[in-house]
Motif scaffolding. Structure first.
Motif, mmCIF file in Angstrom:
data_model
loop_
_atom_site.group_PDB
_atom_site.id
_atom_site.type_symbol
_atom_site.label_atom_id
_atom_site.label_comp_id
_atom_site.label_asym_id
_atom_site.label_seq_id
_atom_site.Cartn_x
_atom_site.Cartn_y
_atom_site.Cartn_z
ATOM 1 N N ASP A 195 47.831 31.322 12.366
ATOM 2 C CA ASP A 195 48.287 31.368 11.080
ATOM 3 C C ASP A 195 49.759 31.181 10.759
ATOM 4 N N PRO A 196 49.887 30.918 9.508
ATOM 5 C CA PRO A 196 51.335 30.596 9.320
ATOM 6 C C PRO A 196 52.029 32.000 9.100
ATOM 7 N N LEU A 197 51.524 33.013 9.027
ATOM 8 C CA LEU A 197 52.147 34.476 9.193
ATOM 9 C C LEU A 197 51.749 35.105 10.552
ATOM 10 N N GLY A 198 51.007 34.508 11.379
ATOM 11 C CA GLY A 198 50.539 35.119 12.651
ATOM 12 C C GLY A 198 49.809 36.513 12.294
ATOM 13 N N ILE A 199 49.225 36.524 11.500
ATOM 14 C CA ILE A 199 48.277 37.784 11.037
ATOM 15 C C ILE A 199 47.659 38.100 12.161
ATOM 16 N N ARG A 200 46.595 37.212 12.845
ATOM 17 C CA ARG A 200 45.867 37.423 13.844
ATOM 18 C C ARG A 200 46.696 36.826 15.210
ATOM 19 N N PRO A 201 46.184 37.580 16.216
ATOM 20 C CA PRO A 201 47.038 37.473 17.254
ATOM 21 C C PRO A 201 46.455 36.377 18.221
ATOM 22 N N LEU A 202 47.443 35.761 19.086
ATOM 23 C CA LEU A 202 47.173 34.644 19.955
ATOM 24 C C LEU A 202 48.111 34.679 20.938
ATOM 25 N N ILE A 203 47.797 34.515 22.337
ATOM 26 C CA ILE A 203 48.823 34.677 23.295
ATOM 27 C C ILE A 203 48.593 33.514 24.343
ATOM 28 N N ILE A 204 49.830 33.282 25.096
ATOM 29 C CA ILE A 204 49.853 32.292 26.037
ATOM 30 C C ILE A 204 49.997 33.119 27.616
ATOM 31 N N SER A 215 43.328 36.285 22.905
ATOM 32 C CA SER A 215 43.599 37.336 21.846
ATOM 33 C C SER A 215 44.730 38.432 22.122
ATOM 34 N N GLU A 216 44.572 38.943 23.473
ATOM 35 C CA GLU A 216 45.272 39.828 23.848
ATOM 36 C C GLU A 216 45.747 39.928 25.440
ATOM 37 N N THR A 217 46.548 40.488 25.804
ATOM 38 C CA THR A 217 47.056 40.438 27.268
ATOM 39 C C THR A 217 46.104 41.249 28.129
ATOM 40 N N CYS A 218 45.243 42.197 27.821
ATOM 41 C CA CYS A 218 44.404 42.636 28.725
ATOM 42 C C CYS A 218 43.365 41.799 29.055
ATOM 43 N N ALA A 219 43.153 40.557 28.563
ATOM 44 C CA ALA A 219 42.348 39.419 29.046
ATOM 45 C C ALA A 219 43.072 38.681 30.166
ATOM 46 N N LEU A 220 44.371 38.633 30.102
ATOM 47 C CA LEU A 220 45.205 38.113 31.189
ATOM 48 C C LEU A 220 45.252 39.076 32.298
ATOM 49 N N ASP A 221 45.448 40.103 32.055
ATOM 50 C CA ASP A 221 45.352 41.212 33.323
ATOM 51 C C ASP A 221 43.846 40.983 34.215
ATOM 52 N N ILE A 222 42.932 41.023 33.623
ATOM 53 C CA ILE A 222 41.550 40.809 34.112
ATOM 54 C C ILE A 222 41.601 39.800 35.219
ATOM 55 N N ILE A 223 42.038 38.572 34.787
ATOM 56 C CA ILE A 223 41.895 37.468 35.898
ATOM 57 C C ILE A 223 43.380 37.287 36.576
ATOM 58 N N GLY A 224 44.255 38.300 36.376
ATOM 59 C CA GLY A 224 45.453 38.065 37.200
ATOM 60 C C GLY A 224 46.397 36.964 36.646
ATOM 61 N N ALA A 225 46.258 36.769 35.474
ATOM 62 C CA ALA A 225 47.219 35.608 35.047
ATOM 63 C C ALA A 225 48.458 36.304 34.272
ATOM 64 N N LYS A 226 49.440 35.488 34.204
ATOM 65 C CA LYS A 226 50.748 36.012 33.702
ATOM 66 C C LYS A 226 51.000 35.727 32.097
ATOM 67 N N PHE A 227 51.561 36.943 31.597
ATOM 68 C CA PHE A 227 51.831 36.580 30.177
ATOM 69 C C PHE A 227 53.156 35.635 29.855
ATOM 70 N N ILE A 228 52.906 34.519 29.195
ATOM 71 C CA ILE A 228 53.914 33.693 29.153
ATOM 72 C C ILE A 228 54.731 34.071 27.780
ATOM 73 N N ARG A 229 54.071 33.721 26.706
ATOM 74 C CA ARG A 229 54.488 34.192 25.141
ATOM 75 C C ARG A 229 53.447 34.249 24.201
ATOM 76 N N GLU A 230 53.911 34.795 23.177
ATOM 77 C CA GLU A 230 52.973 34.761 22.045
ATOM 78 C C GLU A 230 52.772 33.254 21.408
ATOM 79 N N VAL A 231 51.676 32.774 20.902
ATOM 80 C CA VAL A 231 51.547 31.528 20.268
ATOM 81 C C VAL A 231 52.604 32.072 18.869
ATOM 82 N N GLU A 232 53.493 31.343 18.219
ATOM 83 C CA GLU A 232 54.038 31.665 17.025
ATOM 84 C C GLU A 232 53.318 31.438 15.847
#
Ligand code: AMP
Length: 493
Positions: A195-204, A215-232
């Protein structure tokens, strides 16, 4: 008419049809394990919603979908289910909603066939104008099958006259308002929208040749994925042919993420703005300690929500931290129980006083937030019953006086304790010896800001300030009649 509807609602025990959802979303591209990795991602996001879960996949020809009530681990735990979800692209959803519309049809991801091909949609958040849009669509002849605002988004996409799917998506998001993070699956791409203010989270994230949106980095950790950035904020990312493209259709705005992700909602190990939610919460405890020192023998958290804040509080003041309450981990979150009566019972099911630690002690009890006061009311009594000499309650966020309309499940103003009582009255209600809340500036300091910028607040903080960055249009309007009739039918399913 209004009186009639009120009576009808009471009789049918139908609750106000507010589209409240605070969910977890996940999407992955380009991997033969798409359904299994999505199930794992959803499992890590289980705290964002326990009512139901679903996965939609695409194998280049067909979409596959499984939606279930209950937990991810109880539903997506067998190879035969995951194998049914064919394809290298998948999106998934964990659902949390308030009472009234706990029906399978409301489970996500949703799916629609449009004239540009199929599209699956998973949504975390809450639209503030979805009832108004929905009523207009119904007037134009649209038929709705669910009571979820996500269906409004799907209908807007399907109705768009543009020819490309991504243009249809842009068309749709120009019409919706509120706090939202969307993950979509088209026949050629994985799409993420914030959303335009980034109220809810979303990451890549990235896992080998796959992109992940979640939604959160913990979902990346569980599959061994690397955090790239937040969706702006206000950004659409399109992942197609292994490439990520960014579209920014809205005029630029400053980001205002929801402060409740920091206080309560995100899993403690998820990274928010460069720091684990756990660290932010410890800092909330430190600021609380700076503002409100009280003589006591031990600092006790309300587990698990108050753990980090209590630790920060105790460490800052060099006080003894004790687990004076023991949590039974085999019951869900108290809030999920549908009625106040069951909810009060739920606190007893979940927590018990650790008697020998409490007996004869002056206790500082710390929780992350106080909403209806149900938890504190029960726990203070529990601690006194266990022999505590004094119980001082300290809350690691300010007084919640205003309801939410952007996807966090807070009750109406009538039920919010701090909206109706002053500090002394709340203290009396919960039966504590004293009660303190963190100040608004203390909360901002804990999260890394000098103070709240009154002209451009850095966070979405209406819970405490009453300042709503997106107008709650549905709340202000009188457009609930269509919804009521639909809800009464839907509840029978
Ligand atoms: P209450 O008992 O009504 O005062 O609610 C406060 C308790 O609920 C605290 O322990 C919080 O951690 C928890 N809580 C606060 N906000 C939410 C929410 N949106 N969903 C679920 N639980 C919450």
């Amino acid at each position: 008419m209004k009186k009639h509807i009120k009576i009808l609602k009471k009789k049918l025990k139908i609750f106000d049809p507010k589209f409240k959802e605070e969910c977890g979303v996940f999407g992955i591209s380009n991997t033969k394990d798409a359904s299994a990795l999505t199930a794992l991602g959803l499992h890590a996001l289980q705290h964002r919603g326990q009512e139901g879960c679903g996965i939609v996949t695409f194998d280049g020809k067909k979409y596959y979908s499984e939606k279930r009530f209950g937990l991810v681990g109880d539903n997506f735990n067998k190879e035969e289910i995951l194998n049914k979800l064919k394809g290298n692209y998948a999106i998934g959803h964990n659902r949390y909603s308030t009472t009234g519309d706990n029906i399978l049809r409301n489970m996500q991801p949703f799916f629609a066939d449009t004239n540009a091909g199929g599209i699956g949609v998973a949504h975390n958040g809450n639209l503030t104008n979805s009832i108004s849009i929905r009523n207009k669509l119904v007037e134009d002849g649209a038929i709705f099958y669910t009571t979820s605002d996500t269906e409004t988004i799907v209908k807007l996409i399907a109705k768009s006259k543009r020819s490309k799917t991504i243009d249809k998506v842009v068309d749709a998001i120009f019409q919706i308002q509120g706090g939202y993070a969307l993950v979509m699956l088209t026949q050629t791409s994985l799409i993420g929208v914030r959303d335009p203010l980034g109220i809810r989270p979303l990451i890549i994230g990235k896992l080998k040749n796959s992109y992940v949106l979640t939604s959160e980095t913990c979902a990346l950790d569980i599959i061994g994925a690397k955090f790239i950035r937040e969706v702006e904020n206000g950004e659409i990312v399109v992942i197609e042919n292994n490439e990520l493209k960014s579209i920014k259709p809205f005029p630029p705005k400053k980001m205002r993420p929801c402060v409740f992700e920091y206080i309560y909602f995100a899993r403690p190990d998820s990274i928010l703005n460069g720091k684990a939610a756990y660290e932010h919460r410890k800092n909330l405890g430190v600021e609380l300690a700076k503002e409100n020192n009280t003589d006591a023998d031990i600092v006790v958290p309300v587990p698990d929500s108050g753990n980090a804040a209590a630790l920060g509080f105790a460490q800052h003041l060099n006080k003894k931290f004790e687990l004076g309450l023991i949590r039974n981990h085999y019951v869900g979150r108290t809030f999920i129980e549908p009625s106040q009566k069951i909810r009060s019972l739920g606190v007893k099911l979940k927590l018990n006083a650790n008697k020998t630690t409490i007996e004869g002690k002056k206790v500082i009890l710390i929780d992350d937030s106080l909403v209806r006061g149900t938890t504190s009311h029960k726990i203070v009594k529990m601690l006194y019953d266990a022999g505590a000499k004094e119980v001082h309650v300290k809350i690691a966020c300010p007084e919640i006086r205003y309801p939410d309309f952007y996807g966090v499940d807070t009750p109406t103003k009538k039920e919010l304790l701090a909206a109706n009582k002053n500090n002394e009255e709340i203290c009396e209600y919960i039966g504590a010896k004293s009660l303190n809340f963190l100040t608004i500036d203390g909360m901002y300091r804990a999260i890394g800001f000098e103070k709240r910028n009154e002209n451009f607040p850095q966070l979405t903080d209406h819970y405490f300030t009453g300042e709503y960055p997106v107008k709650p249009i549905d709340e202000l309007g009188d457009s609930k009649i269509t919804q009521l009739s639909l809800l009464s039918t839907a509840s029978n399913n």
